[in-house]
Each structure stands twice: as structure tokens, then as C-alpha cells.
Design an enzyme around this catalytic site. Structure first.
Site, PDB file in Angstrom:
ATOM      1  N   LYS A  57      73.241  52.985  37.954  1.00  0.00           N
ATOM      2  CA  LYS A  57      72.882  52.334  39.516  1.00  0.00           C
ATOM      3  C   LYS A  57      71.368  52.463  39.742  1.00  0.00           C
ATOM      4  O   LYS A  57      70.241  52.351  40.297  1.00  0.00           O
ATOM      5  CB  LYS A  57      73.419  53.292  40.760  1.00  0.00           C
ATOM      6  CG  LYS A  57      74.389  53.227  40.997  1.00  0.00           C
ATOM      7  CD  LYS A  57      74.545  53.346  42.384  1.00  0.00           C
ATOM      8  CE  LYS A  57      75.966  54.449  42.282  1.00  0.00           C
ATOM      9  NZ  LYS A  57      76.177  55.614  43.310  1.00  0.00           N
TER      10      LYS A  57
ATOM     11  N   LYS B 166      70.718  64.955  35.521  1.00  0.00           N
ATOM     12  CA  LYS B 166      69.491  64.567  36.713  1.00  0.00           C
ATOM     13  C   LYS B 166      68.778  65.621  36.899  1.00  0.00           C
ATOM     14  O   LYS B 166      67.527  65.481  37.400  1.00  0.00           O
ATOM     15  CB  LYS B 166      71.351  64.447  38.187  1.00  0.00           C
ATOM     16  CG  LYS B 166      71.458  63.357  37.855  1.00  0.00           C
ATOM     17  CD  LYS B 166      72.188  62.830  39.180  1.00  0.00           C
ATOM     18  CE  LYS B 166      73.690  62.395  39.389  1.00  0.00           C
ATOM     19  NZ  LYS B 166      73.862  61.739  40.255  1.00  0.00           N
TER      20      LYS B 166
ATOM     21  N   LYS C 112      75.721  54.547  29.478  1.00  0.00           N
ATOM     22  CA  LYS C 112      76.160  54.167  30.799  1.00  0.00           C
ATOM     23  C   LYS C 112      75.865  53.718  31.679  1.00  0.00           C
ATOM     24  O   LYS C 112      74.545  53.153  31.594  1.00  0.00           O
ATOM     25  CB  LYS C 112      77.087  55.596  31.732  1.00  0.00           C
ATOM     26  CG  LYS C 112      76.535  56.163  32.158  1.00  0.00           C
ATOM     27  CD  LYS C 112      77.544  56.310  33.600  1.00  0.00           C
ATOM     28  CE  LYS C 112      76.432  57.107  34.759  1.00  0.00           C
ATOM     29  NZ  LYS C 112      77.390  57.713  35.870  1.00  0.00           N
TER      30      LYS C 112
HETATM   31  P1  ATP Z   1      74.073  57.129  40.148  1.00  0.00           P
HETATM   32  O1  ATP Z   1      72.996  56.316  38.563  1.00  0.00           O
HETATM   33  O2  ATP Z   1      73.070  56.517  41.168  1.00  0.00           O
HETATM   34  O3  ATP Z   1      74.216  58.715  39.323  1.00  0.00           O
HETATM   35  P2  ATP Z   1      76.894  56.481  39.164  1.00  0.00           P
HETATM   36  O4  ATP Z   1      76.086  54.554  39.060  1.00  0.00           O
HETATM   37  O5  ATP Z   1      77.099  56.890  38.281  1.00  0.00           O
HETATM   38  O6  ATP Z   1      75.595  56.639  40.720  1.00  0.00           O
HETATM   39  P3  ATP Z   1      78.599  56.975  41.086  1.00  0.00           P
HETATM   40  O7  ATP Z   1      78.404  57.083  43.310  1.00  0.00           O
HETATM   41  O8  ATP Z   1      78.281  58.906  40.500  1.00  0.00           O
HETATM   42  O9  ATP Z   1      77.753  56.513  40.440  1.00  0.00           O
HETATM   43  O10 ATP Z   1      79.842  57.131  40.768  1.00  0.00           O
HETATM   44  C1  ATP Z   1      80.628  56.205  41.160  1.00  0.00           C
HETATM   45  C2  ATP Z   1      82.247  55.847  40.308  1.00  0.00           C
HETATM   46  O11 ATP Z   1      81.655  54.579  39.130  1.00  0.00           O
HETATM   47  C3  ATP Z   1      82.617  57.046  39.821  1.00  0.00           C
HETATM   48  O12 ATP Z   1      84.105  57.364  39.814  1.00  0.00           O
HETATM   49  C4  ATP Z   1      82.280  56.872  38.502  1.00  0.00           C
HETATM   50  O13 ATP Z   1      82.671  57.682  37.281  1.00  0.00           O
HETATM   51  C5  ATP Z   1      81.890  54.885  37.645  1.00  0.00           C
HETATM   52  N1  ATP Z   1      81.595  54.932  37.205  1.00  0.00           N
HETATM   53  C6  ATP Z   1      79.525  55.216  37.174  1.00  0.00           C
HETATM   54  N2  ATP Z   1      79.041  54.035  35.982  1.00  0.00           N
HETATM   55  C7  ATP Z   1      79.991  53.822  35.557  1.00  0.00           C
HETATM   56  C8  ATP Z   1      80.107  53.087  34.648  1.00  0.00           C
HETATM   57  N3  ATP Z   1      78.214  52.079  33.758  1.00  0.00           N
HETATM   58  N4  ATP Z   1      80.826  52.623  34.125  1.00  0.00           N
HETATM   59  C9  ATP Z   1      82.262  52.610  34.648  1.00  0.00           C
HETATM   60  N5  ATP Z   1      82.124  53.473  35.225  1.00  0.00           N
HETATM   61  C10 ATP Z   1      81.072  54.334  35.813  1.00  0.00           C
END
Ligand code: ATP
Ligand code: LTN
Length: 333
Positions: A200, A115, A197
Site C-alpha cells: 500500500k 518499518k 511484495k
Molecule cells: P503497508 O504497506 O501499509 O504496511 P500492507 O499492504 O502490508 O500495508 P496490511 O494492512 O498490513 O497491508 O495487510 C492487510 C492484509 O493484506 C494482510 O493479510 C497481508 O498479509 C495482506 N497483504 C499485504 N500485502 C500483500 C501482498 N503483496 N500479497 C498478498 N497479500 C498481501
């Protein structure tokens, strides 16, 4: 502990719209486990501001995530569903835990490094302190288990270290939590670069499928998903990352094992397979989207839930904080 049940804690940030990665890695387990555990599920708005947010958008996304949790099947009568900033103890405990955490440890966190690189103009202290706030979230409720995606494993390790450090310095205070990870689904890959991965906040929106996407968009994204050379459909994440990612998505969305999914697509071409995955996802998401929209029409109902649940969360968290304050020697009235 209530009714002899163990405690579960998890949270999601209200940044952007959620992806099917968030659903498969976190929400699916959170829903499945709600009957067997005493669950606390939060919207991590305090974590969200470690990256700059538009105030109006943050407010809207917070309520929208509460509605989404419920639409995905989380029962607010069974689980304590609340907004992190409504419980001041999170910030209060995080401050104390900061004094049990080393700067070097935080600098080494993968998410902090990622980040920081992505937001080089705003490497704020909150971004670095993110794991300590997450440790405070978990430890306040005495959580035994934390269902999260694979990317949060490192944050969970540091939570355990901080808890043990505090317990050793004083006396047993915190439960040392364990992570719960989906076997398939803990790390959903980006559809355009399956070894990354799905996120979002990815730069290429075609790589992420959002829970808010309509059927046409979902199908289009799956049709364009990167696959590998070859023509057979089987699970081999090392050599067939694209196909394996799609098989994983299909299997969890259709409640089948990966082996059953492989059997479903024996002899089928890549194009037809990708369409079938898109259709399975769209079919599952449509009722969730409808229910989320319906709930968002009834703001009063959502506010009532939040009020009731944040009071309960505050009482639970307040008890842990009081113990901590006493142990560290804060003067008591
Ligand atoms: P950002 O991209 O904004 O950092 P993020 O997509 O990682 O956000 P978070 O709010 O940080 O989302 O995570 C919410 C939950 O979703 C956490 O438990 C995280 O481990 C899970 N998660 C996020 N991305 C994935 C993925 N690609 N596969 C499986 N689990 C995920
Ligand atoms: N950092 C988490 C969100 C989060 C969380 C938590 C998860 C904040 N506090 C406590 C589990 C337990 C993420 O998924 N990015």
C-alpha cells in the site's frame, strides 16, 4: 463456538488505499470462508497509528475500509465487522501479553526492521509492540484460523508462542491459532519489482494497483509491468518472476487455476497478455468500486452496523479478558 462452527479472525489496517495484494492475499479468503466459520473481521486502526497518520484521513479511511469489505462481498449480518478501537479489550489484553513477550523477539521481527528503516524518525514503542497487539486481537476471540498474506506468517508464529506460554504458565486459556494462506495470491509482487511484495505504501505507485484505480490507470500499470526476457507465458516464479506474478493475479481474479491461465495465453505475446490481465482486473474491480461508493453515501447504515457489531465483539472479547484477569490474579469485585 457458535453453531459448532470454528472461529476465524482477520484485520486490515486503514492505511492508504488497499492494493490488489491485500485483496488477493486476504479479502478474497475472508469472503470465501464467511459461510463456514464464525468470522470476526476488523479495521485495525490501532495498528495503523504505529506509523504517523493524518487524523481526518484515518477517520475517512476507516469508514471507507468498512464499506470496501462489504463491497467485496463480506456480509455484515453474518460476520462481526468492526473497528478495533471500538473494543477496549484489545489494548487491555495487549498489556497483559506484553509481560509474556520478550524484547529480543520483537526486535527480530522482519516487519519491525523494515518499518524502522522506512520511518527512522519515528521508531516508537507501538511499532515494536505491533505483533503483541495483533496477538491480542486474535486470542480475544478464540480464533482457530487467521487468513492473511505470507508477510504476516511471522506475526502468527509469535501469536502461537505467546498463547502457548500463557497456557503453560496458568491453564489452557487461549486457542492456539493457525494461519490460512492462499495457494496463489498470498504474496503478490510489485509490478515494477516482482520479487518485492506489492505494498500500500510503496514508493513507486506504478508498482501497486489500488482497488480504487480507474480502468485506464489499471491498464497503464499492467502495460508497464516488468516482465522477463523470453516470450513464453508459463508459471515459474524463480526464473520468470514478472510473468508468474501476472499469471497469479490473472488466475485469482478470473477464478481459474494457473494451468488454465497458462492455456488461455499459449502462443500469445507479452503485450497482449499484460493487456488481458489489466482488463480482467479492471472488470472485477468496477462493480466493487461502485458498491463501495454507494455504501459510503449511507453513513447511517454503516454506523448502525458498526455499533451493533462492536457491541457483540466487546461482549465476546470481554469474556476472554475476564478469564485472563482472574487467572493472573487481578483482584475481582
Ligand atoms: P503497508 O504497506 O501499509 O504496511 P500492507 O499492504 O502490508 O500495508 P496490511 O494492512 O498490513 O497491508 O495487510 C492487510 C492484509 O493484506 C494482510 O493479510 C497481508 O498479509 C495482506 N497483504 C499485504 N500485502 C500483500 C501482498 N503483496 N500479497 C498478498 N497479500 C498481501
Ligand atoms: N498486521 C496485520 C493486520 C492485522 C491482523 C490482525 C491480521 C492486525 N491485527 C489480526 C490478522 C489478525 C497486517 O496485515 N499487517
Amino acid at each position: 463456538m457458535q453453531d459448532g462452527k470454528k472461529t476465524l479472525y482477520s484485520a486490515i489496517q486503514p492505511t492508504n488505499n488497499l492494493t490488489i495484494g491485500n485483496y488477493l492475499g486476504a479479502i478474497k479468503n475472508m469472503t470465501a470462508l464467511q459461510n463456514d466459520y464464525n468470522c470476526f473481521y476488523a479495521v485495525a486502526d490501532m495498528h495503523a497509528i504505529t506509523v504517523r497518520q493524518q487524523p481526518a484521513e484515518l477517520r475517512a479511511k476507516t469508514l471507507s475500509l468498512i464499506a470496501l469489505y462489504i463491497a467485496c462481498g463480506i456480509d455484515p449480518e453474518k460476520c462481526t465487522l468492526y473497528v478495533q478501537s471500538h473494543v477496549p479489550a484489545h489494548a487491555q489484553l495487549a498489556w497483559v501479553l506484553n509481560t509474556f513477550t520478550y524484547v529480543g523477539e520483537m526486535e527480530r521481527m522482519t516487519q519491525f526492521k523494515d518499518k524502522s528503516a522506512r520511518h527512522a524518525d519515528n521508531i516508537n514503542m507501538g511499532l515494536m509492540d505491533y505483533p503483541v497487539l495483533m496477538a491480542a486481537d486474535i486470542l480475544l476471540y478464540g480464533a482457530d484460523y487467521v487468513p492473511v498474506g505470507e508477510d504476516q506468517r511471522q506475526h502468527l508464529e509469535i501469536t502461537r508462542d505467546i498463547a502457548q506460554r500463557f497456557n503453560n504458565a496458568y491453564s489452557p486459556t487461549f486457542t492456539v491459532p493457525e494461519g490460512i494462506f492462499m495457494k496463489v495470491g498470498a504474496k503478490i509482487g510489485d509490478l515494477q519489482s516482482p520479487d518485492k511484495k506489492m505494498s500500500k505504501s510503496a514508493e513507486n505507485p506504478n508498482g501497486s494497483v489500488f482497488l480504487s484505480d480507474d480502468k485506464d490507470t489499471i491498464i497503464r500499470k499492467f502495460k508497464r509491468a516488468v516482465t522477463d526476457s523470453g516470450s513464453e507465458i508459463y508459471y515459474d516464479p524463480v526464473n520468470k518472476a514478472g510473468i508468474s506474478n501476472l499469471l497469479g493475479i490473472y488466475s485469482v481474479f478470473s477464478d481459474k487455476t494457473v494451468q488454465e491461465a497458462e492455456r488461455d495465453f499459449c502462443g500469445v505475446g507479452y503485450g497482449e497478455f499484460k493487456l488481458a490481465v489489466g482488463e480482467a482486473v479492471a472488470e472485477k474491480l468496477a462493480p466493487i468500486q461502485r458498491e463501495q461508493a454507494r455504501l459510503l453515501e449511507d453513513k447511517q447504515y454503516l454506523n448502525e452496523i458498526l455499533k451493533k457489531n462492536s457491541e457483540y465483539a466487546s461482549r465476546t472479547a470481554g469474556r476472554t479478558l475476564a478469564k485472563v484477569y482472574k487467572k493472573i490474579g487481578f483482584y475481582q469485585l
